[in-house]
Design a protein around this motif. Structure first.
Motif, short mmCIF file in Angstrom:
data_model
loop_
_atom_site.label_atom_id
_atom_site.label_comp_id
_atom_site.label_asym_id
_atom_site.label_seq_id
_atom_site.Cartn_x
_atom_site.Cartn_y
_atom_site.Cartn_z
N THR A 244 30.77 17.97 -19.24
CA THR A 244 31.06 17.69 -20.64
C THR A 244 30.62 16.26 -20.96
OG1 THR A 244 33.26 16.82 -20.14
CG2 THR A 244 33.08 19.21 -20.58
N ARG A 245 30.67 15.94 -22.25
CA ARG A 245 30.36 14.58 -22.68
C ARG A 245 31.29 13.57 -21.99
NH1 ARG A 245 29.76 12.62 -28.95
NH2 ARG A 245 29.45 10.39 -28.56
N ALA A 246 32.57 13.88 -21.98
CA ALA A 246 33.52 12.96 -21.36
C ALA A 246 33.31 12.89 -19.85
CB ALA A 246 34.95 13.39 -21.68
N GLY A 247 33.02 14.04 -19.24
CA GLY A 247 32.84 14.05 -17.79
C GLY A 247 31.65 13.22 -17.35
N PHE A 248 30.48 13.51 -17.90
CA PHE A 248 29.29 12.74 -17.53
C PHE A 248 29.39 11.30 -18.02
CE2 PHE A 248 27.12 17.06 -17.58
CZ PHE A 248 27.06 17.14 -16.20
N GLY A 249 30.02 11.10 -19.17
CA GLY A 249 30.17 9.74 -19.68
C GLY A 249 31.06 8.88 -18.82
N GLY A 250 31.87 9.48 -17.97
CA GLY A 250 32.72 8.73 -17.07
C GLY A 250 32.02 8.26 -15.81
N ARG A 251 30.78 8.70 -15.61
CA ARG A 251 29.99 8.24 -14.46
C ARG A 251 28.84 7.38 -14.95
NH1 ARG A 251 31.13 11.01 -9.73
NH2 ARG A 251 29.98 9.24 -8.85
N SER A 252 28.38 6.48 -14.13
CA SER A 252 27.30 5.59 -14.54
C SER A 252 26.00 6.37 -14.72
CB SER A 252 27.09 4.50 -13.49
OG SER A 252 26.50 5.03 -12.32
N VAL A 253 25.11 5.82 -15.51
CA VAL A 253 23.81 6.45 -15.71
C VAL A 253 23.10 6.60 -14.37
CG1 VAL A 253 21.54 6.20 -16.81
CG2 VAL A 253 23.62 5.58 -18.07
N ALA A 254 23.19 5.58 -13.52
CA ALA A 254 22.53 5.64 -12.21
C ALA A 254 23.09 6.77 -11.36
CB ALA A 254 22.68 4.31 -11.49
N ASP A 255 24.41 6.93 -11.34
CA ASP A 255 25.02 8.00 -10.56
C ASP A 255 24.54 9.38 -11.04
OD1 ASP A 255 26.39 6.25 -8.96
OD2 ASP A 255 28.32 6.50 -9.98
N VAL A 256 24.49 9.55 -12.35
CA VAL A 256 24.07 10.84 -12.91
C VAL A 256 22.60 11.09 -12.60
CG1 VAL A 256 23.79 12.17 -15.02
CG2 VAL A 256 25.83 10.76 -14.72
N GLN A 257 21.75 10.09 -12.78
CA GLN A 257 20.33 10.28 -12.49
C GLN A 257 20.11 10.61 -11.02
OE1 GLN A 257 17.83 7.09 -13.84
NE2 GLN A 257 18.31 7.40 -15.99
N ARG A 258 20.81 9.92 -10.14
CA ARG A 258 20.65 10.17 -8.70
C ARG A 258 21.10 11.59 -8.36
NH1 ARG A 258 23.22 6.20 -7.37
NH2 ARG A 258 21.48 4.74 -7.20
N ALA A 259 22.18 12.04 -8.96
CA ALA A 259 22.68 13.39 -8.69
C ALA A 259 21.71 14.45 -9.20
CB ALA A 259 24.06 13.58 -9.32
N VAL A 260 21.09 14.21 -10.37
CA VAL A 260 20.11 15.15 -10.90
C VAL A 260 18.94 15.30 -9.93
CG1 VAL A 260 18.37 15.47 -12.70
CG2 VAL A 260 20.69 14.84 -13.33
N LEU A 261 18.42 14.18 -9.46
CA LEU A 261 17.26 14.23 -8.57
C LEU A 261 17.64 14.84 -7.22
CD1 LEU A 261 15.61 10.78 -9.35
CD2 LEU A 261 15.11 13.02 -10.33
N ASP A 262 18.81 14.54 -6.71
CA ASP A 262 19.24 15.14 -5.44
C ASP A 262 19.39 16.65 -5.56
OD1 ASP A 262 19.26 12.66 -4.28
OD2 ASP A 262 21.45 12.39 -4.36
N LEU A 263 20.01 17.09 -6.65
CA LEU A 263 20.21 18.52 -6.86
C LEU A 263 18.88 19.23 -7.05
CD1 LEU A 263 22.32 20.74 -7.16
CD2 LEU A 263 22.51 20.18 -9.58
N ARG A 264 17.98 18.58 -7.75
CA ARG A 264 16.65 19.15 -7.95
C ARG A 264 15.91 19.27 -6.62
NH1 ARG A 264 11.77 16.38 -9.43
NH2 ARG A 264 10.33 17.67 -10.66
N ASP A 265 16.01 18.26 -5.77
CA ASP A 265 15.35 18.32 -4.48
C ASP A 265 15.94 19.42 -3.60
OD1 ASP A 265 13.74 16.24 -5.21
OD2 ASP A 265 14.88 14.70 -4.15
N GLU A 266 17.25 19.59 -3.66
CA GLU A 266 17.90 20.64 -2.86
C GLU A 266 17.42 22.02 -3.27
OE1 GLU A 266 22.09 20.30 -3.06
OE2 GLU A 266 22.17 18.40 -1.97
N ARG A 267 17.16 22.19 -4.55
CA ARG A 267 16.66 23.48 -5.03
C ARG A 267 15.22 23.73 -4.61
NH1 ARG A 267 17.86 24.90 -11.09
NH2 ARG A 267 15.83 23.93 -11.29
N GLY A 268 14.51 22.64 -4.22
CA GLY A 268 13.10 22.79 -3.88
C GLY A 268 12.28 23.24 -5.06
N ASP A 269 12.65 22.78 -6.26
CA ASP A 269 12.04 23.27 -7.49
C ASP A 269 11.42 22.09 -8.23
OD1 ASP A 269 11.35 24.49 -9.81
OD2 ASP A 269 13.34 25.25 -10.30
N ASP A 270 10.11 22.14 -8.43
CA ASP A 270 9.41 21.06 -9.13
C ASP A 270 9.32 21.30 -10.62
OD1 ASP A 270 8.97 19.48 -6.92
OD2 ASP A 270 7.08 20.46 -6.42
#
Length: 455
Positions: A244-270
């Motif tokens: 949610t807006r509140a959920g993601f807004g409670g984490r830093s931009v860097a934390d969210v970006q890092r999690a997006v890239l990690d999750l994308r890499d785990e999926r093996g999906d470009d």
């Protein structure tokens, strides 16, 4: 001096936005990191961009501003993409010719960086507009929100925030660029990869009407995001917050970006996981459909590299996957755009960049950028293109782009989306550096060409 600083003597400009102090070096003026919106932090983090108030004190524009990128897309990227800390990520940089009272207002190129809508940096030395300034063009590079902050679909959050950022930047350019020697009625919006896709999205958008007069898309495409609710749910789980807006807004931009890239890499999906959303006031219909009815008075130049993501010493499966990505995501968008614009009053022109980097093993994604910008001496170019990239090719390609930005019709014929469309081909081995040809984007010819390359 820090590499992000502009060299030279102070140079003050009085614009509607206030007094802005950049740097002048020889015949080039640089004004970097100029905020066009309020920082997207706190309550503004997931809100529509707010125009920046007028500067009440001279604004120091001597260095690149903060970037929305906190975490690079990969550990090593083809394009040097520095991350600059800070909150004022909605900023732009201007590189302009030296002031000349006798000079007519210059055409303007507004550049949108790539990075899959997840990363990228407008502070890259590959986007230095010094060659454009040399040739009488004002070059503007723009930052915009990325990833979840720019393109997530969340309850209570305006969609397409990244595109809304770009629209506001174009408004700032229209209101202020004359103070830097630019002509607000001769603006070309251009970009590469995700930036090229953003150009096509803005061209197809009712909100883009009147904000620019020409468009250039390098390796762009119709990068609309698919259903992302499942991805956002898993992202929230990974971060330990609700999606949610509140959920993601409670984490830093860097934390969210890092999690997006990690999750994308785990999926093996470009493929893209976040990008322009279709179904709002910015993109009411898919981009291809919008191009058929909007932007018909805007001339368009677009193309792709010959190999994009299917180059180098790949095994058979990887090469096949890269070929699918190259053709479906990038190259197919060229004839599809021309076909959608068949009834347009303004023309559509296609190019294909075919010069193979000896380092990357082909005409790979991003390798055309230093040629279009004519910056073969920029940091990182030798590492990506080898020690002897053909300078004459950069001269020719850059000149074609400058002519287009100046308002001239390209030297080759228009495209209509049919088989055998004319194409400007750059750097194909065993051919002139620049050649006008046909059939480059035709499916059958493409298959034959690709088979020949892999033999």
């Amino acid at each position: 001096m820090n590499s992000l600083d502009a060299p030279g003597e102070p140079d003050a400009v009085r614009a509607p936005a206030g007094t802005i102090v950049g740097r002048r070096h020889a015949r080039t003026r640089r004004f970097l990191g100029i905020p066009f919106a309020e920082p997207p932090t706190g309550a503004r983090r997931f809100a529509a961009p707010v125009p920046r108030g007028r500067f009440t004190q001279p604004y120091d524009a001597s260095r690149h501003g903060p970037t929305a990128q906190r975490v690079p897309l990969f550990a090593t990227t083809t394009v040097p993409e520095p991350s600059v800390p800070g909150d004022d990520v909605l900023n732009l940089g201007i590189v302009a010719p030296a002031a000349d009272e006798d000079r007519a207002p210059c055409p303007v190129l507004v550049w949108i960086h790539g990075g899959g809508f997840l990363a990228g940096s407008p502070a890259s030395p590959w986007y230095d507009g010094r060659a454009f300034a040399r040739d009488g063009v004002v070059c503007v590079t723009v930052g915009y929100r990325l990833g979840v902050d720019g393109f997530a679909v969340l309850d209570g959050v305006p969609t397409n925030l990244g595109l809304r950022d770009l629209l506001l930047a174009l408004d700032w350019v229209r209101e202020n660029i004359s103070a830097f020697g630019g002509d607000p009625d001769r603006v070309t919006v251009a970009g590469q990869s995700a930036g090229g896709a953003a150009v096509l999205a803005l061209l197809s958008s009712p909100a883009g009407y009147g904000r620019f007069q020409r468009a250039v898309s390098l390796s762009g495409g119709f990068f609309e995001a698919g259903a992302v609710s499942d991805f956002l749910g898993r992202l929230g789980d990974r971060l330990g917050v609700p999606a949610t807006r509140a959920g993601f807004g409670g984490r830093s931009v860097a934390d969210v970006q890092r999690a997006v890239l990690d999750l994308r890499d785990e999926r093996g999906d470009d493929t893209l996981v976040l990008g322009p959303f279709v179904g709002d006031d910015i993109l009411p219909v898919p981009v291809a459909q919008g191009l058929a009815v909007r932007g018909h008075d805007v001339p368009v130049l677009l193309g792709a590299t010959g190999d994009e993501f299917d180059r180098g010493a790949m095994d058979g499966a990887a090469r096949a996957a890269g070929s699918r990505l190259t053709d479906t995501l990038f190259r197919a968008a060229c004839p599809r755009t021309a076909e959608a614009r068949r009834a347009a009053r303004a023309g559509t022109w296609l190019y294909s960049f075919e010069w193979p980097s000896p380092v990357l093993g082909g005409a790979a994604h991003c390798v055309d950028i230093p040629y279009f910008f004519d910056v073969l001496d920029a940091p990182g170019v030798t590492e990506a293109l080898g020690p002897n990239p053909p300078a004459e090719l950069a001269t020719l390609m850059h000149a074609d782009l400058v002519r287009f930005v100046r308002g001239r019709e390209p030297a080759w014929a228009r495209a209509t989306g049919g088989l055998g469309d004319p194409v400007r081909e750059y750097g194909r081995p065993s051919a002139p550096l620049v050649a006008d040809t046909t059939g480059v984007f035709d499916p059958v010819v493409r298959q034959v060409s690709r088979a020949a390359r892999t033999c």
